[in-house]
Scaffold this active site. Structure first.
Site, PDB file in Angstrom:
ATOM      1  N   GLN A 207       0.560  -1.160  -0.209  1.00 62.90           N
ATOM      2  CA  GLN A 207      -0.392  -0.209  -0.637  1.00 62.90           C
ATOM      3  C   GLN A 207       1.063   1.195   0.192  1.00 62.90           C
ATOM      4  O   GLN A 207       0.564   2.334  -0.124  1.00 62.90           O
ATOM      5  CB  GLN A 207      -1.093   0.062   1.148  1.00 62.90           C
ATOM      6  CG  GLN A 207      -1.501  -0.744   1.458  1.00 62.90           C
ATOM      7  CD  GLN A 207      -2.797  -1.163   2.863  1.00 62.90           C
ATOM      8  OE1 GLN A 207      -2.224  -2.309   3.242  1.00 62.90           O
ATOM      9  NE2 GLN A 207      -3.410   0.013   2.919  1.00 62.90           N
ATOM     10  N   PHE A 238      -5.563  -4.103   3.375  1.00 57.59           N
ATOM     11  CA  PHE A 238      -6.290  -4.156   4.207  1.00 57.59           C
ATOM     12  C   PHE A 238      -6.077  -3.111   5.957  1.00 57.59           C
ATOM     13  O   PHE A 238      -5.834  -3.136   7.127  1.00 57.59           O
ATOM     14  CB  PHE A 238      -7.274  -5.219   5.148  1.00 57.59           C
ATOM     15  CG  PHE A 238      -8.006  -6.147   4.238  1.00 57.59           C
ATOM     16  CD1 PHE A 238      -9.361  -5.263   3.808  1.00 57.59           C
ATOM     17  CD2 PHE A 238      -7.653  -7.183   4.376  1.00 57.59           C
ATOM     18  CE1 PHE A 238      -9.568  -6.155   2.471  1.00 57.59           C
ATOM     19  CE2 PHE A 238      -8.386  -7.642   3.466  1.00 57.59           C
ATOM     20  CZ  PHE A 238      -9.341  -7.087   2.588  1.00 57.59           C
ATOM     21  N   GLU A 242       0.859  -1.353   4.362  1.00 55.93           N
ATOM     22  CA  GLU A 242       1.102  -0.326   4.424  1.00 55.93           C
ATOM     23  C   GLU A 242       2.655   0.176   4.799  1.00 55.93           C
ATOM     24  O   GLU A 242       3.484   0.152   4.478  1.00 55.93           O
ATOM     25  CB  GLU A 242       0.018   0.481   5.514  1.00 55.93           C
ATOM     26  CG  GLU A 242       0.781   2.012   5.635  1.00 55.93           C
ATOM     27  CD  GLU A 242      -0.029   2.437   6.569  1.00 55.93           C
ATOM     28  OE1 GLU A 242      -0.113   3.974   6.924  1.00 55.93           O
ATOM     29  OE2 GLU A 242      -1.571   2.528   7.228  1.00 55.93           O
ATOM     30  N   ARG A 320      -5.317   7.171  17.387  1.00 55.56           N
ATOM     31  CA  ARG A 320      -6.103   7.077  16.438  1.00 55.56           C
ATOM     32  C   ARG A 320      -8.047   6.636  17.439  1.00 55.56           C
ATOM     33  O   ARG A 320      -8.784   6.798  17.348  1.00 55.56           O
ATOM     34  CB  ARG A 320      -6.235   6.684  14.818  1.00 55.56           C
ATOM     35  CG  ARG A 320      -7.508   7.054  14.798  1.00 55.56           C
ATOM     36  CD  ARG A 320      -7.786   6.375  12.954  1.00 55.56           C
ATOM     37  NE  ARG A 320      -7.068   8.264  11.698  1.00 55.56           N
ATOM     38  CZ  ARG A 320      -7.742   8.633  11.400  1.00 55.56           C
ATOM     39  NH1 ARG A 320      -8.285   8.460  11.254  1.00 55.56           N
ATOM     40  NH2 ARG A 320      -7.036   9.487  10.579  1.00 55.56           N
ATOM     41  N   ARG A 352      -7.840  -1.395   9.059  1.00 56.29           N
ATOM     42  CA  ARG A 352      -8.955  -1.091   8.604  1.00 56.29           C
ATOM     43  C   ARG A 352      -9.284  -0.502   9.607  1.00 56.29           C
ATOM     44  O   ARG A 352     -10.323  -0.728  11.185  1.00 56.29           O
ATOM     45  CB  ARG A 352      -9.877  -2.368   7.861  1.00 56.29           C
ATOM     46  CG  ARG A 352     -10.936  -1.110   7.008  1.00 56.29           C
ATOM     47  CD  ARG A 352     -11.343  -1.814   6.038  1.00 56.29           C
ATOM     48  NE  ARG A 352     -12.373  -1.424   5.256  1.00 56.29           N
ATOM     49  CZ  ARG A 352     -13.404  -2.143   4.339  1.00 56.29           C
ATOM     50  NH1 ARG A 352     -13.161  -3.555   4.741  1.00 56.29           N
ATOM     51  NH2 ARG A 352     -14.290  -1.690   3.586  1.00 56.29           N
ATOM     52  N   PHE A 354      -7.392   2.123  11.185  1.00 58.19           N
ATOM     53  CA  PHE A 354      -6.318   2.178  12.070  1.00 58.19           C
ATOM     54  C   PHE A 354      -6.122   2.888  13.199  1.00 58.19           C
ATOM     55  O   PHE A 354      -5.960   3.948  13.780  1.00 58.19           O
ATOM     56  CB  PHE A 354      -6.263   3.355  11.332  1.00 58.19           C
ATOM     57  CG  PHE A 354      -4.345   3.752  11.289  1.00 58.19           C
ATOM     58  CD1 PHE A 354      -3.803   3.048  10.642  1.00 58.19           C
ATOM     59  CD2 PHE A 354      -3.385   4.624  12.222  1.00 58.19           C
ATOM     60  CE1 PHE A 354      -1.971   3.089  10.483  1.00 58.19           C
ATOM     61  CE2 PHE A 354      -2.558   5.379  12.432  1.00 58.19           C
ATOM     62  CZ  PHE A 354      -1.791   4.395  11.763  1.00 58.19           C
ATOM     63  N   GLU A 722     -12.050   3.034   5.484  1.00 55.62           N
ATOM     64  CA  GLU A 722     -12.593   2.401   7.029  1.00 55.62           C
ATOM     65  C   GLU A 722     -14.260   2.645   7.676  1.00 55.62           C
ATOM     66  O   GLU A 722     -14.215   1.374   7.952  1.00 55.62           O
ATOM     67  CB  GLU A 722     -11.876   2.941   7.504  1.00 55.62           C
ATOM     68  CG  GLU A 722     -10.072   2.876   6.792  1.00 55.62           C
ATOM     69  CD  GLU A 722      -8.946   3.633   7.551  1.00 55.62           C
ATOM     70  OE1 GLU A 722      -8.265   3.222   8.202  1.00 55.62           O
ATOM     71  OE2 GLU A 722      -9.259   5.238   7.065  1.00 55.62           O
TER      72      GLU A 722
END
Length: 771
Positions: A207, A238, A242, A320, A352, A354, A722
């Site tokens: 990603q 997902f 990343e 987050r 997904r 995060f 998301e």
């Protein structure tokens, strides 16, 4: 939906156009990395992992591995020419173990062989002797050891502790929220092809192509410009690709560097489970004060998150979680604290949402706790605590909620799902049913859109128009099945007023668009779509200026539509105009760039505007549980979701349904189990359960909420990647509602995931029966 004049002018945007590779996906001929025709002489790389979770290597004997049939090379830390580091941020993720082992399965070496089978067989010949230490495995272990991997962090407003201490009505509890395996269809894979002067081309299932580029260059001691990364598509990401695709790309690149031959890493599914990170699991402890009507007065909550052995992206993920610990609710006085804990398990990573989903699960449990304590309908408690206007629209981190549509959306879903009548029917059913109990819940979603690491909120795109009127489109976003490529192509086609078949979608390539941000944070279309729109608009304006001079008409009179360029009675096809412009030496290429506006975040002061806007949604779920076995059925789901002005309703409906089902899996059946030695026991499809078609309810209703984005996003759309995952919160809450029916008025002790075992434990606790 309200009439919109722009929609009438658009030929592709806001239309239900199928995925650009839909036919190839169905036919099985969409090429993924393992389908690429391998260059002659391609070698295969298989990692060998540590046999313990914590300790140090006392003896490493790889002589039998090197002597195995088909083996060309065996790589260890001594073969790395530059830095033994594949981390995204903190410099604490070695490609290979040097001495200290930090998790079971951590790569110690890699076999490079003529075939994958030969490499896999050779790995088993390794002799790894260790001095084993007792590992920290779960959150409780880490808390007991004070094993913080990074400093604690908190948001605060007012003095919630004092308010709670003096309040006549309070709730408190402890909640365990489990992790989740990404279980993408295409596992971690990379193909490295050496080029001239030590350069490399990497085909990576990632990603974040730019990060793979940086990490490979770092490990090999190359300039970034010597490494090109190409991504046409992934079989799912997902978040798991990343940051954690980089290590496998670096391993393939190192093999190519050492041998001078192409090299490919494709992890076996068991290795992928053991060697790659998961969604963070949390232990949550909380207290809250509320008034007689169930309105919250103060909240004090602490999140303890298992990060694993290294930092990875845990700082931002845990942040987050805190950002979304309010979900759609206003906390007048609040303290949200977070501890980020080291364990001797694989380093957890992006997934997904995060970290946001874990915070929102807490918020929904809090609403249910207050409902059970007051005897009111949980939906009414949710309404009482929603963000409002004036002083009730400031988040715990100081951002004003300007676009709040949560209540209007929930009221619409309440009516369309017939919530009140069904609540009465369920109450009657439960009164007459001894062993089967039904539950119903309607929960909201408020999810912030943007990277909270501010500099990541940027994107680039490259658009070429060729002499025949065909268009080459490239941008920094990656396609993992979510439909990003077709959405951006729709935007570009409408910018030129041409058919979608004229736009050629090309693989993401660091040699075309540099310094890309990851396709994550639900911002792929927002950013790359806007960058591509700007690039196309720049070329269109050049064409308009040229043809206006040629026709002696005002530029403002030029219209691009239906594959033609027109002004009054004068009209030419788009290819004819492009050809004329080319012959007149008009530049027909442009690089577009977009940086998300308005966002600011001062982390030390814990205040700012970390999100450009919020996406909203709500879901209403009905379940039936068997109180004797803990099994449940999902009887009906109603979803109303805010996608702004959807760029592609067909794609977005798919994302809503898919996200919901993935969230359903996380909250009800996907359970990660590590033993006391830190070994992952749920390491394959045989031991790890994900949702199947049979888990999707037969009665599944999905609709869009009519709400154009108030912010200036691309065609006033909203992110869709998301937010739908959190719609599954209603299923988990509905299960708790069903358990609650066993003893109304008593708080339910249900953790996540709500597996049959967890439901049965909750039922037994509710009735006070023995285990």
């Amino acid at each position: 939906m309200r009439p919109d004049p722009e929609t009438e002018m658009l030929r592709h945007v806001r239309k239900p156009i199928r995925h650009d590779a839909a036919d190839r996906h169905v036919q099985g001929n969409a090429p993924y990395i393992d389908d690429i025709l391998e260059p002659e002489g391609t070698l295969h790389v298989v990692p060998g992992g540590a046999p313990v979770a914590h300790g140090r290597i006392t003896r490493l004997d790889l002589s039998a591995v090197r002597a195995a049939p088909g083996v060309v090379a065996v790589l260890t830390v001594s073969d790395i020419p530059a830095k033994n580091d594949v981390s995204p941020v903190a410099g604490d993720d070695p490609l290979f173990v040097e001495t200290s082992i930090e998790f079971h399965g951590q790569p110690v070496f890699a076999v490079v062989a003529e075939t994958r089978d030969a490499a896999r067989r050779a790995v088993r010949r390794a002799v790894i002797e260790t001095a084993e230490d007792k590992p920290l495995v779960d959150v409780a272990d880490a808390l007991k050891a004070d094993a913080d991997i990074m400093p604690p962090y908190a948001f605060r407003r007012g003095e919630p502790e004092a308010v709670i201490a003096a309040a006549p009505a309070t709730v408190a509890g402890t909640l365990r929220i489990g992790g989740q395996e990404h279980f993408y269809l295409e596992g971690q894979v990379a193909l490295a092809v050496p080029g001239e002067d030590g350069t490399l081309t990497i085909h990576s299932s990632t990603q974040h192509p730019s990060e793979v580029q940086h990490v490979v260059a770092r490990v090999l001691g190359l300039a970034d410009a010597a490494v090109e990364v190409v991504v046409r598509r992934m079989g799912g990401g997902f978040g798991g690709k990343e940051s954690q695709a980089s290590g496998w790309a670096a391993m393939a690149a190192l093999a190519a560097k050492v041998t001078g031959r192409p090299a490919k890493v494709r992890l076996d599914r068991d290795d992928d489970f053991a060697m790659t990170g998961k969604r963070h699991d949390f232990l949550v402890t909380y207290r809250a004060a509320h008034d007689a009507d169930g309105r919250i007065e103060a909240v004090d909550v602490a999140f303890a998150g298992r990060c694993g052995y290294s930092h990875d992206l845990s700082s931002s993920i845990n942040d987050r979680t805190m950002f979304h610990a309010d979900n759609a609710y206003f906390y007048p006085q609040v303290h949200i604290a977070s501890r980020r804990l080291k364990t001797h398990t694989v380093s957890n990573t992006a997934f997904r949402g995060f970290g946001g989903p874990q915070g929102m699960v807490f918020a929904e449990r809090l609403m249910d706790d207050i409902a059970w304590a007051t005897g009111r309908d949980p939906l009414d408690i949710r309404y009482a605590n929603l963000y409002g206007t004036s002083e009730r629209n400031i988040t715990p981190y100081g951002m004003t909620v300007e676009d709040n549509v949560a209540e209007a959306l929930m009221r619409q879903l309440e009516a369309s799902s017939d919530y009140r009548a069904r609540r009465q029917e369920i109450t009657a059913f439960n009164a007459g049913s001894r062993f089967l109990k039904k539950g119903l819940s309607l929960t909201p979603v408020k999810f912030g859109i943007s990277f909270t690491t501010t500099f990541l909120n940027q994107a680039g795109a490259l658009v070429h128009v060729y002499q025949d009127g065909s268009v080459h489109l490239n941008h920094g976003g990656t396609e993992m099945g979510q439909g990003l490529f077709v959405k951006v192509a729709q935007i570009v086609a409408d910018e030129f007023g041409i058919g979608l078949d004229r736009v050629r979608i090309t693989a993401t390539h660091t040699g075309k668009v540099p310094n890309t941000s990851p396709t994550a944070a639900s911002s792929g279309t927002d950013m790359n779509g806007m960058a591509a729109k700007k690039a196309a608009a720049e070329i269109r304006e050049r064409l308009a200026e040229f043809i206006a001079r040629d026709w002696q008409v005002p530029v403002a009179s030029i219209v691009f539509r239906d594959d033609r360029v027109s002004s009054g009675e004068m009209s030419l096809s788009f290819p004819e105009v492009v050809k004329k412009a080319y012959l007149a030496r008009t530049h027909l290429s442009a690089a577009g760039f977009y940086a998300t506006p308005k966002i600011t975040w001062d982390r030390p002061k814990a205040t700012g505007r970390p999100f450009f806007y919020f996406a909203y949604g709500a879901s209403c779920s009905e379940v039936t549980i068997d109180t004797l076995t803990g099994e449940f059925t999902l009887d009906r789901v109603d979803i109303l979701h805010d996608a702004g002005r959807s760029l592609n309703p067909a794609i977005d409906i798919g994302q809503i349904e898919g996200g919901f089902v993935q969230g359903l899996g996380w909250l009800t059946m996907e359970e990660l189990v590590f033993d006391a030695k830190g070994r992952l026991r749920t390491h394959a499809p045989s031991t790890y359960k994900i949702p199947t078609a049979r888990d999707v309810p037969a009665d599944f209703r999905v609709a869009f909420f009519d709400n154009p984005n108030r912010e200036d996003t691309v065609h006033r759309s909203k992110a869709i990647g998301e937010p739908p995952l959190m719609l599954a919160n209603s299923v988990w809450c509905a299960i708790a509602d069903a358990v609650h029916a066993l003893a109304p008025g008593k708080a339910v002790a249900l953790d996540a995931p709500a597996t049959p075992e967890a439901i049965l434990r909750a039922c037994m606790a509710q009735t006070g029966s023995a285990g």
